[in-house]
Design an enzyme around this catalytic site. Structure first.
Site, short mmCIF file in Angstrom:
data_model
loop_
_atom_site.label_atom_id
_atom_site.label_comp_id
_atom_site.label_asym_id
_atom_site.label_seq_id
_atom_site.Cartn_x
_atom_site.Cartn_y
_atom_site.Cartn_z
N ASP A 41 11.48 0.06 2.95
CA ASP A 41 12.09 0.10 4.26
C ASP A 41 12.72 1.25 4.35
OD1 ASP A 41 12.74 -0.75 6.90
OD2 ASP A 41 14.40 -2.03 6.06
N GLY A 42 12.76 2.05 5.68
CA GLY A 42 13.49 3.16 6.02
C GLY A 42 12.61 4.42 6.23
N ASN A 43 11.24 3.86 6.23
CA ASN A 43 10.53 5.30 6.56
C ASN A 43 10.94 6.01 7.76
OD1 ASN A 43 9.27 4.73 4.11
ND2 ASN A 43 7.46 3.86 5.23
N HIS A 58 6.35 7.50 7.36
CA HIS A 58 5.37 6.42 6.78
C HIS A 58 4.58 7.17 5.57
CE1 HIS A 58 6.55 3.19 8.87
NE2 HIS A 58 5.98 3.64 10.22
N SER A 86 3.42 -6.19 6.91
CA SER A 86 3.63 -7.53 7.16
C SER A 86 2.63 -8.07 8.13
CB SER A 86 4.88 -7.88 7.38
OG SER A 86 5.28 -7.54 8.70
N THR A 87 2.72 -9.47 8.23
CA THR A 87 1.77 -10.11 9.28
C THR A 87 2.58 -9.83 10.71
OG1 THR A 87 3.00 -12.05 8.42
CG2 THR A 87 0.84 -12.08 7.99
N LEU A 152 -0.61 -1.26 -15.79
CA LEU A 152 0.21 -1.64 -14.72
C LEU A 152 -0.65 -2.31 -13.74
CD1 LEU A 152 3.31 -0.44 -13.16
CD2 LEU A 152 1.56 -0.69 -11.58
N ARG A 205 15.01 -3.84 -2.09
CA ARG A 205 14.72 -3.59 -0.49
C ARG A 205 15.61 -2.19 -0.39
NH1 ARG A 205 14.00 -6.77 4.81
NH2 ARG A 205 14.12 -5.03 6.20
N ARG A 211 17.93 -8.50 3.91
CA ARG A 211 16.86 -9.48 4.25
C ARG A 211 15.50 -9.48 3.41
NH1 ARG A 211 17.99 -7.02 9.41
NH2 ARG A 211 16.16 -5.78 9.33
N SER A 213 12.59 -10.73 4.82
CA SER A 213 11.57 -10.43 5.76
C SER A 213 10.26 -10.94 5.48
CB SER A 213 11.46 -8.95 5.92
OG SER A 213 12.51 -8.13 6.40
C1 FPP Z 1 9.27 -0.15 6.87
O1 FPP Z 1 9.80 1.01 7.49
C2 FPP Z 1 7.91 0.19 6.25
C3 FPP Z 1 6.91 -0.19 6.67
C4 FPP Z 1 6.86 -1.27 7.97
C5 FPP Z 1 5.73 0.23 6.17
C6 FPP Z 1 5.70 0.70 4.69
C7 FPP Z 1 4.78 1.50 4.52
C8 FPP Z 1 4.52 2.65 3.65
C9 FPP Z 1 5.60 3.09 2.57
C10 FPP Z 1 3.34 3.36 3.91
C11 FPP Z 1 1.97 2.57 3.67
C12 FPP Z 1 1.60 2.57 2.25
C13 FPP Z 1 0.27 2.12 2.08
C14 FPP Z 1 -0.28 1.93 0.70
C15 FPP Z 1 -0.44 1.75 3.26
P1 FPP Z 1 10.35 1.18 8.92
O2 FPP Z 1 9.24 1.80 9.43
O3 FPP Z 1 10.59 -0.15 9.43
O4 FPP Z 1 11.57 1.99 8.91
P2 FPP Z 1 12.97 1.85 9.64
O5 FPP Z 1 13.65 0.49 9.52
O6 FPP Z 1 13.90 2.84 9.15
O7 FPP Z 1 12.43 2.11 11.18
#
Ligand code: FPP
Length: 268
Positions: A41-43, A58, A86-87, A152, A205, A211, A213
């Site tokens: 999380d946190g991208n 992302h 996620s779904t 792995l 997380r 959470r 989630s």
């Molecule tokens: C949550 O960050 C992250 C996601 C919903 C996607 C996670 C995906 C990746 C790390 C990249 C995809 C990787 C592959 C292999 C397909 P958020 O967008 O909810 O961040 P925020 O809570 O800061 O808005």
């Protein structure tokens, strides 16, 4: 890479002998989890802080996966499960959904040779049939290419939901016409998407929210939970070492008692 060790889950899914200890990490000198699962999380926040579009976060998050795999593999972790989509993520704006799907392709294109060289076995959990046909074929051939690897095991969860995983398992049980009286936890667990793997020992997380989630709801029943404020693209070697050190300090009881606690009950 460490040799295969038996499951430390109270519900044995692999048919192997069971024990309640963990492999010893040659690096940390302590116990390491056999299976680590991560909510990445946190991208979005990482990108926003830098004045970038969310998709840049992302992408940075996808690029971070390589160093995370390497560090956990160095510690002797055998299974690494990453929650990529996620779904519920289908509800996000379409451009973001499309970007995440493209990033799955980017990840495979960029990392497959390196994963294979490093003996990593790639698996996907979730509804792959939701992906475009060409990407399904690409994913499938990556899975096949690495299927004989013994290092792995990397599980990428895409269009994955913990509740959905349980519903799908129940469907399979019904399709197999298993009588209700023969339905046990072991039977259900075997029919989950993780059926051949041990349960996660540690669920991490990133990005501060506390959470689960809808991630590995059944499988995480006795996982140790670890939350960190670091955003996923920043979650690096040092953060991993700190998380594993914390895990090493946890006392896992699986609802039972530790030998020292039993000792305390003994009358002199
Ligand atoms: C949550 O960050 C992250 C996601 C919903 C996607 C996670 C995906 C990746 C790390 C990249 C995809 C990787 C592959 C292999 C397909 P958020 O967008 O909810 O961040 P925020 O809570 O800061 O808005």
């Amino acid at each position: 890479m460490k040799p295969e060790a038996p499951s430390n889950s109270p519900v044995g899914q692999s048919g192997e002998a069971e024990f309640l200890g963990d492999p010893i990490s040659p690096i940390s000198g302590g116990r390491v989890p056999r299976h680590v699962a991560i909510i990445m999380d946190g991208n979005g926040r990482w990108a926003t802080q830098r004045g970038l579009p969310r998709v840049a976060g992302h992408r940075a998050g996808t690029e971070n996966i390589r160093r995370v795999i390497e560090r956990f593999a160095d510690h002797g972790v055998k299974y690494l499960t990453l929650y990529a989509f996620s779904t519920e993520n289908w509800q996000r704006p379409q451009p973001e959904v499309r970007a995440l799907i493209r990033l799955l392709h980017f990840f495979i294109r960029r990392e497959l040779a390196n994963l294979h060289k490093n003996n990593v076995r790639l698996q996907m959990l979730g509804h792959l049939e939701t992906l475009p046909d060409w990407l399904q074929r690409r994913v499938q051939s990556a899975i096949e290419l690495t299927s004989g690897n013994t290092g792995l095991v990397l599980n990428i969860c895409f269009s994955y939901g913990g509740r959905d995983d349980i519903v799908m398992a129940v469907r399979r049980v019904i399709e197999e016409e298993i009588p209700a009286s023969e339905l046990t936890e072991e039977v259900l667990a075997r029919n989950l998407s993780t059926g051949t793997m041990p349960d996660p020992d540690l669920v991490i997380r990133t990005a501060g929210d506390l959470r689960i989630s809808n991630f590995l709801l059944w499988q995480a029943a006795y996982a140790e939970l670890y939350f960190t404020d670091a955003f996923w693209p920043d979650f690096g070697r040092e953060d991993i070492d700190i998380a594993l050190a914390e895990y090493g300090r946890r006392k896992r009881k699986f609802g039972g008692l530790l030998p020292e606690d039993i000792e305390a009950f003994k009358t002199p």
